[in-house]
Design an enzyme around this catalytic site. Structure first.
Site, mmCIF file in Angstrom:
data_model
loop_
_atom_site.group_PDB
_atom_site.id
_atom_site.type_symbol
_atom_site.label_atom_id
_atom_site.label_comp_id
_atom_site.label_asym_id
_atom_site.label_seq_id
_atom_site.Cartn_x
_atom_site.Cartn_y
_atom_site.Cartn_z
ATOM 1 N N HIS A 246 0.829 -1.202 0.000
ATOM 2 C CA HIS A 246 0.000 0.000 0.000
ATOM 3 C C HIS A 246 0.861 1.248 0.000
ATOM 4 O O HIS A 246 0.517 2.258 -0.623
ATOM 5 C CB HIS A 246 -0.942 -0.002 1.203
ATOM 6 C CG HIS A 246 -2.083 0.961 1.079
ATOM 7 N ND1 HIS A 246 -2.126 2.155 1.755
ATOM 8 C CD2 HIS A 246 -3.229 0.908 0.334
ATOM 9 C CE1 HIS A 246 -3.242 2.794 1.452
ATOM 10 N NE2 HIS A 246 -3.923 2.063 0.587
ATOM 11 N N CYS A 247 2.000 1.189 0.674
ATOM 12 C CA CYS A 247 2.891 2.351 0.782
ATOM 13 C C CYS A 247 3.528 2.740 -0.549
ATOM 14 O O CYS A 247 3.903 3.899 -0.738
ATOM 15 C CB CYS A 247 4.007 2.070 1.778
ATOM 16 S SG CYS A 247 3.467 1.562 3.419
ATOM 17 N N ILE A 248 3.678 1.797 -1.460
ATOM 18 C CA ILE A 248 4.375 2.081 -2.727
ATOM 19 C C ILE A 248 3.411 2.330 -3.881
ATOM 20 O O ILE A 248 3.845 2.481 -5.029
ATOM 21 C CB ILE A 248 5.362 0.954 -3.091
ATOM 22 C CG1 ILE A 248 4.623 -0.354 -3.412
ATOM 23 C CG2 ILE A 248 6.378 0.744 -1.976
ATOM 24 C CD1 ILE A 248 5.528 -1.454 -3.975
#
Length: 373
Positions: free
Chosen positions: A361-363
């Protein structure tokens, strides 16, 4: 035709006043945006293992929607060679590869227009706990994407990363006090002031404040690693049953808040538990492959990582989840498949992403489909 507006013009009227709102991640997308990893003090062995993981994530999401990967000039040919032809590679300089946090938060309008929020960014804490310096290239990414797409850019007055918020698309926002009220983001800002900014910028009506994010999360407790919306009125929460684990108390604090909260429509929230992997720790050989620089966050053997299966991406027809623990991967996949029966859940080996401090999700950052487009 959408014409970009100046920051001065945008400051005169909020997104909410102009009719824009942030859709839920599970709403339809036009595309997904990513960045290419190469920073040697974040990613071990010159980011080669991480690049393989990013390729796997981009390939999985590309089954569902267009994927754009922004790349620094010196890595363009390498990225183009490694990524499949259906993934669109473009030159977009960055300091690191966390598109969720340095990229735009997209907004849609009922008449079909698309816009974005340009939050302030200080690398997760600036000179007081931030993860690297400088972050000048990251700060320009949102402006560049607005220019590429030809859409309005609303400049927000607060430091905020995309992973710090999650919305249901119907007026409710999830976040943590640990992150949004942290003195290294917006010193002196209280709940009420932050809620007003969120209402004006994202057109939400209610904020559900969880106390803390995952144990030892480098982002100061991003909510997207702990809890997220999977449907209106439904959330998934990372869960730990081990009473000796510091994560145990964090999960129960969050559960208590969620079970006593209602959404913007007054409905009780339904909570689904997703097992926590591990706990997971950095191995000796993993730490030895990372460059040690004074301007970046240290990665040491034995350090615990903030592993979580909640850090997944919801695409149009797929859900891309991290594979982190062979003992629990299939159990977590089964929970997610039950929550997303109309999407195919794809597991991607993601330890290399976690070693860098985040996960799938962070990338990634979704570009929503405008209602009438």
């Amino acid at each position: 035709m959408n014409v970009p507006m100046s920051a001065t013009a945008l400051a005169e009227s909020t997104p909410k006043a102009q009719g824009y709102a942030m859709p839920a991640e599970f709403a339809p997308h036009d595309a997904c945006w990513m960045l290419w990893p190469q920073r040697p003090d974040t990613w071990r062995f010159g980011a080669k293992p991480a690049q393989q993981a990013f390729v796997a994530v981009a390939t999985a999401i590309a089954e569902s929607e267009t994927v754009y990967v922004g790349v620094n000039d010196e890595q363009y040919e390498n990225a183009r060679h490694q990524l499949p032809p259906q993934v669109r590679v473009l030159e977009l300089s960055s300091n690191d590869a966390w598109m969720r946090d340095v990229g735009p938060t997209f907004l849609t309008h009922p008449d079909g227009r698309l816009a974005m929020v340009d939050w302030q960014f200080n690398a997760w804490g600036g000179l007081d706990g931030g993860l690297y310096f400088p972050w000048d290239k990251d700060k320009r990414i949102r402006t560049k994407i607005a220019e590429m797409l030809g859409i309005p850019r609303f400049v927000a007055p607060v430091v905020l990363e995309g992973g710090a918020i999650h919305v249901d698309g119907e007026g409710t926002l999830l976040t943590t006090e640990e992150c949004l009220l942290n003195a290294n983001r917006n010193p002196g800002m209280n709940r009420e002031a932050m809620e007003q900014v969120l209402r004006d910028t994202l057109s939400i009506e209610k904020v559900v404040w969880l106390p803390r994010g995952c144990h030892l999360d480098e982002t100061d407790g991003h909510v997207d690693n702990l809890c997220c919306f999977v449907a209106p009125g439904e959330v998934v929460l990372s869960w730990c049953d081990d009473e000796t684990d510091p994560q145990h108390a964090i999960c129960r604090e969050a559960l208590q808040v969620l079970e006593s909260s209602t959404d913007a429509k007054g409905s009780k929230l339904r909570v689904h538990k997703l097992p926590q992997p591990g706990p997971l720790f950095i191995e000796e050989d993993e730490a030895s492959g990372i460059d040690r620089l004074s301007s970046s966050h240290p990665r040491r053997p034995g350090d615990r990582m903030a592993g979580s299966y909640v850090n997944f991406y919801i695409g149009n027809s797929v859900v891309v989840m991290p594979l982190l623990d062979p003992a629990l991967d299939e159990q977590a996949r089964g929970v997610l498949q039950g929550l997303f029966p109309d999407r195919r859940v794809i597991g991607v080996p993601a330890r290399e992403i976690l070693l860098g401090g985040g996960n799938i999700h962070c990338i990634t950052q979704q570009q929503p489909k405008a209602p009438l487009s």
